[in-house]
Design an enzyme around this catalytic site. Structure first.
Site, PDB file in Angstrom:
ATOM      1  N   LYS A 206       0.794  -1.169  -0.126  1.00 38.96           N
ATOM      2  CA  LYS A 206       0.036   0.009   0.068  1.00 38.96           C
ATOM      3  C   LYS A 206       0.999   1.369   0.168  1.00 38.96           C
ATOM      4  O   LYS A 206       0.657   2.292  -0.975  1.00 38.96           O
ATOM      5  CB  LYS A 206      -0.901   0.098   1.369  1.00 38.96           C
ATOM      6  CG  LYS A 206      -1.753   1.093   1.359  1.00 38.96           C
ATOM      7  CD  LYS A 206      -2.624   1.056   2.462  1.00 38.96           C
ATOM      8  CE  LYS A 206      -3.369   2.248   2.612  1.00 38.96           C
ATOM      9  NZ  LYS A 206      -4.591   2.112   3.746  1.00 38.96           N
ATOM     10  N   GLU A 212      10.458  -4.391   4.746  1.00 35.71           N
ATOM     11  CA  GLU A 212      10.443  -6.034   4.216  1.00 35.71           C
ATOM     12  C   GLU A 212      10.189  -6.190   2.469  1.00 35.71           C
ATOM     13  O   GLU A 212      10.971  -6.622   1.890  1.00 35.71           O
ATOM     14  CB  GLU A 212       9.760  -6.934   4.946  1.00 35.71           C
ATOM     15  CG  GLU A 212       9.654  -6.966   6.574  1.00 35.71           C
ATOM     16  CD  GLU A 212       9.280  -5.838   7.157  1.00 35.71           C
ATOM     17  OE1 GLU A 212       8.886  -4.815   6.773  1.00 35.71           O
ATOM     18  OE2 GLU A 212       9.177  -6.118   8.427  1.00 35.71           O
ATOM     19  N   GLY A 267      -4.838  -1.775   4.977  1.00 32.08           N
ATOM     20  CA  GLY A 267      -3.987  -2.898   4.451  1.00 32.08           C
ATOM     21  C   GLY A 267      -4.735  -4.410   4.917  1.00 32.08           C
ATOM     22  O   GLY A 267      -4.754  -5.258   3.862  1.00 32.08           O
ATOM     23  N   ARG A 268      -5.016  -4.657   6.054  1.00 37.40           N
ATOM     24  CA  ARG A 268      -5.627  -5.969   6.248  1.00 37.40           C
ATOM     25  C   ARG A 268      -7.049  -5.929   5.434  1.00 37.40           C
ATOM     26  O   ARG A 268      -7.870  -7.013   6.070  1.00 37.40           O
ATOM     27  CB  ARG A 268      -5.687  -5.905   7.883  1.00 37.40           C
ATOM     28  CG  ARG A 268      -6.242  -4.883   8.456  1.00 37.40           C
ATOM     29  CD  ARG A 268      -6.013  -5.120  10.095  1.00 37.40           C
ATOM     30  NE  ARG A 268      -6.482  -4.078  10.964  1.00 37.40           N
ATOM     31  CZ  ARG A 268      -5.735  -2.637  10.841  1.00 37.40           C
ATOM     32  NH1 ARG A 268      -4.605  -2.444  10.199  1.00 37.40           N
ATOM     33  NH2 ARG A 268      -6.310  -1.674  11.732  1.00 37.40           N
ATOM     34  N   GLU A 353      -4.504  -6.748  14.619  1.00 39.49           N
ATOM     35  CA  GLU A 353      -4.105  -5.388  14.448  1.00 39.49           C
ATOM     36  C   GLU A 353      -5.217  -4.341  14.389  1.00 39.49           C
ATOM     37  O   GLU A 353      -4.956  -3.347  14.697  1.00 39.49           O
ATOM     38  CB  GLU A 353      -3.617  -5.321  12.857  1.00 39.49           C
ATOM     39  CG  GLU A 353      -2.739  -4.278  12.626  1.00 39.49           C
ATOM     40  CD  GLU A 353      -1.629  -4.373  11.192  1.00 39.49           C
ATOM     41  OE1 GLU A 353      -0.445  -4.802  11.556  1.00 39.49           O
ATOM     42  OE2 GLU A 353      -2.041  -4.453  10.214  1.00 39.49           O
ATOM     43  N   HIS A 384      -5.120 -33.224  17.332  1.00 39.49           N
ATOM     44  CA  HIS A 384      -3.831 -33.964  17.830  1.00 39.49           C
ATOM     45  C   HIS A 384      -2.604 -33.266  18.609  1.00 39.49           C
ATOM     46  O   HIS A 384      -1.510 -33.802  18.649  1.00 39.49           O
ATOM     47  CB  HIS A 384      -3.288 -34.932  17.086  1.00 39.49           C
ATOM     48  CG  HIS A 384      -4.581 -35.930  16.612  1.00 39.49           C
ATOM     49  ND1 HIS A 384      -4.667 -37.258  17.103  1.00 39.49           N
ATOM     50  CD2 HIS A 384      -5.442 -35.731  15.632  1.00 39.49           C
ATOM     51  CE1 HIS A 384      -5.755 -37.753  16.447  1.00 39.49           C
ATOM     52  NE2 HIS A 384      -6.278 -37.218  15.608  1.00 39.49           N
ATOM     53  N   LYS A 509       9.455  -0.835  14.083  1.00 42.32           N
ATOM     54  CA  LYS A 509       9.816  -0.504  12.841  1.00 42.32           C
ATOM     55  C   LYS A 509      10.793   0.857  12.816  1.00 42.32           C
ATOM     56  O   LYS A 509      11.926   0.620  12.252  1.00 42.32           O
ATOM     57  CB  LYS A 509       8.540   0.445  12.024  1.00 42.32           C
ATOM     58  CG  LYS A 509       7.772  -0.764  11.346  1.00 42.32           C
ATOM     59  CD  LYS A 509       6.516  -0.068  10.322  1.00 42.32           C
ATOM     60  CE  LYS A 509       5.574  -0.912   9.763  1.00 42.32           C
ATOM     61  NZ  LYS A 509       4.630   0.159   9.025  1.00 42.32           N
TER      62      LYS A 509
HETATM   63  O1  F6P Z   1       2.023  -4.064  10.078  1.00 40.73           O
HETATM   64  C1  F6P Z   1       1.845  -3.022   9.777  1.00 40.73           C
HETATM   65  C2  F6P Z   1       1.525  -2.683   8.160  1.00 40.73           C
HETATM   66  O2  F6P Z   1       1.243  -1.364   7.833  1.00 40.73           O
HETATM   67  C3  F6P Z   1      -0.217  -3.453   7.940  1.00 40.73           C
HETATM   68  O3  F6P Z   1      -1.014  -2.841   8.429  1.00 40.73           O
HETATM   69  C4  F6P Z   1       0.128  -3.512   6.606  1.00 40.73           C
HETATM   70  O4  F6P Z   1      -0.778  -4.688   6.035  1.00 40.73           O
HETATM   71  C5  F6P Z   1       1.618  -3.808   6.201  1.00 40.73           C
HETATM   72  O5  F6P Z   1       2.075  -3.286   7.194  1.00 40.73           O
HETATM   73  C6  F6P Z   1       2.128  -3.910   4.882  1.00 40.73           C
HETATM   74  O6  F6P Z   1       2.103  -2.699   4.529  1.00 40.73           O
HETATM   75  P1  F6P Z   1       2.099  -2.175   3.010  1.00 40.73           P
HETATM   76  O7  F6P Z   1       0.988  -2.720   2.372  1.00 40.73           O
HETATM   77  O8  F6P Z   1       2.239  -0.812   3.059  1.00 40.73           O
HETATM   78  O9  F6P Z   1       3.502  -2.455   2.480  1.00 40.73           O
END
Ligand code: F6P
Length: 543
Positions: A206, A212, A267-268, A353, A384, A509
């Site tokens: 987003k 990452e 995002g979620r 979240e 199990h 972060k």
């Molecule tokens: O974990 C924090 C967060 O902002 C989430 O809400 C989001 O889904 C994820 O990082 C990834 O963010 P982006 O889509 O901006 O890379």
């Protein structure tokens, strides 16, 4: 807003809890033999049995009164209208607009967003079709056969969960993988057997700034260029999904290869935006549209069904009952379908979240429990592993069982019967055992010696919901996801928290960004606490 614990509805529930907390499911079912036929609700193709809960009709009445008193309906309507209910970020919350049919209308800042949604869906479909058919060629002229989604959190969990859930509907000559972890192992293992000339990376983020994802995207580009040796290859092997066009272009991805969405999609909650592109390539635009239709079915149910029969409302209120009155800390989600293996992990982000908050919308510290720890894995495997604790441990763990009446893989057993009957027998058996248990007298009546008998007693009275659908289709999956989205929303409204921000992920972060620069060099002098300093020094010495 009056603090939750001071409201009349809350106080009434508190008093009522004192009266009913020791009632058992045995008592409740004995008092009303029709309970199992009465306490259920249906919507968007999903059937919810909530009779095996420690509630009476009065509990339900009081919980519904709480929902009304907390303005759940008005807040729901405000969300659906596009009001900026995400107050800490000044944003509308309109994932429901992503699945509105063409011709519907919902405005943000006076602008109807539905045409934009459908424009992007159309571009996604054209692109997905081109990749699926082999018409979209890689740099060397070969068709794309491998899709690697690079993203994390909502830009990973939704697509990977839904891809796994809908694998039955996927084009099987495509290899679809998901890279999320910044651990180089993830990218290395997911690309090691892929031919770069046939591989497409979908960089999903987003913000297009997530550490990452950006690290993985840069390394993926290096992997591609090492094989194809030409910067121009990026245009045929990288597409981006983002709200940040500038950052996408800076990364080197052409605007023509970018699929956008909007800041009013959290995002979620973004699976049914362009974030679902890798899924759409896998299952095709038609199935993706069916998925959206399922989401929309549940949106309609949530918007229109009376609260008494409203699935997300009922599930939310049951969660409030256990979390806030019985003191339950967790919710186990137990899908009896191998395709839903990632569903609990997906729900962890959706729920934790969203509702892992401890201040109200007004910034006051809450004096009550908010979101639960969500966990689980597919049945029967969990049986199990951890069910022992659910049956006989000291913790109260409400569970959601999810099952389907028809399987996508009918597999007769060589000696008679079917795998699916075995699977579903376990759903019914587990919820029955959890509810009713086995008393000491019953154990003794089986002839179990006195010293062994206490170990074989099942206390029962463990509450469960059972969700049944006919078949795991894209449409059913959409409804199921939207059910949990709206459940989380209702709970957030009751708790008066903002379910749509996630400031709690920021501090870590920022610190990681600072520490990464300290790992490769003895300078500057470390200025963390003594534990963090010692850990960094040990890492530096041994890396
Ligand atoms: O974990 C924090 C967060 O902002 C989430 O809400 C989001 O889904 C994820 O990082 C990834 O963010 P982006 O889509 O901006 O890379």
């Amino acid at each position: 807003m009056t603090t939750l614990t001071e409201t009349p509805a809350w106080k009434a529930l508190q008093a009522h809890f004192g009266e009913v907390k020791d009632l058992t499911l045995r008592d409740l079912f004995a008092a009303d033999p029709t309970r199992g036929e009465r306490l259920n609700a249906e919507g968007a193709g999903l059937y919810l049995d909530y009779s095996k809960h420690r509630i009476t009709d009065e509990t339900l009445r009081l919980l519904l009164a709480l929902a009304r008193e907390r303005g759940v309906e008005a807040r729901r309507d405000a969300m659906l209208r596009g009001e900026k209910i995400n107050v800490t970020e000044g944003r509308a919350v309109l994932h429901t607009a992503l699945r509105l049919p063409g011709g519907a209308r919902v405005a943000v800042d006076g602008q109807d967003v539905v045409p934009d949604v459908h424009e992007v869906l159309g571009r996604m479909a054209t692109f997905a079709q081109a990749v699926r058919s082999g018409e979209w060629r890689g740099h060397t002229g070969q068709p794309i056969r491998n899709i690697v989604n690079i993203g994390i959190g909502g830009s990973d969990l939704g697509p990977v969960m839904a891809y796994e859930a809908l694998k039955h509907y996927a084009q099987r000559d495509l290899t679809v993988r998901f890279v999320s972890n910044v651990d180089g192992t993830d990218l290395t293992e997911k690309t090691r057997d892929l031919d770069p000339a046939q591989t497409l990376f979908v960089v999903s983020s987003k913000t297009f700034t997530t550490q990452e994802t950006m690290a993985n995207a840069r390394s993926a580009r290096a992997w591609l260029l090492a094989a194809l040796g030409d910067e121009a290859a990026v245009a045929r092997h990288f597409v981006a999904v983002s709200t940040n066009a500038q950052a996408v272009q800076k990364f080197g991805i052409d605007a023509a290869n970018m699929f956008g969405f909007w800041d009013w999609v959290g995002g979620r909650y973004s699976l049914d935006s362009a974030i679902g592109l890798s899924l759409m390539i896998a299952v095709g635009p038609e199935h993706f549209r069916d998925l959206l239709a399922g989401f929309h079915d549940m949106d309609e149910h949530f918007a229109k069904a009376p609260l008494e029969r409203n699935l997300p409302v009922l599930m939310a209120l049951l969660g409030v009952w256990y979390g806030n009155f019985f003191g339950a800390q967790t919710l186990a989600v137990l899908p009896y379908d191998q395709y839903l293996a990632y569903f609990p992990a997906y729900l962890q982000q959706l729920d934790m979240e969203s509702n892992g908050k401890s201040v109200t919308l007004g910034g006051e510290r809450v004096d009550y429990q908010t979101g639960p720890v969500v966990w689980g894995q597919p049945g029967t495997n969990g049986q199990h592993a951890f069910y022992q604790l659910i049956h006989q441990g000291t913790k109260l763990i409400p569970c959601d069982f999810i099952g389907f009446c028809q399987t996508l893989n009918p597999l007769p057993l060589p000696d008679g019967g079917h795998h699916h009957d075995l699977l579903m027998a376990n759903v019914f058996a587990q919820t029955e055992a959890l509810a009713f248990g086995k008393t000491l007298a019953e154990v003794r009546a089986e002839g179990v010696p006195a010293d062994l008998a206490p170990h074989k007693v099942f206390g029962g009275n463990r509450p469960t919901s059972t969700l049944l659908a006919d078949r795991l289709t894209p449409r059913t999956l959409g409804a199921l996801i939207a059910l949990y989205e709206h459940k989380v929303f209702v709970q957030g409204a009751v708790w008066d928290i903002n379910s749509f921000d996630q400031w709690g992920v920021e501090l870590g972060k920022v610190l990681a960004g600072q520490i990464v620069g300290e790992l490769g060099t003895p300078e500057p002098e470390l200025a963390h606490d003594s534990s963090t300093n010692a850990l960094i020094r040990r890492y530096r010495a041994r890396r």
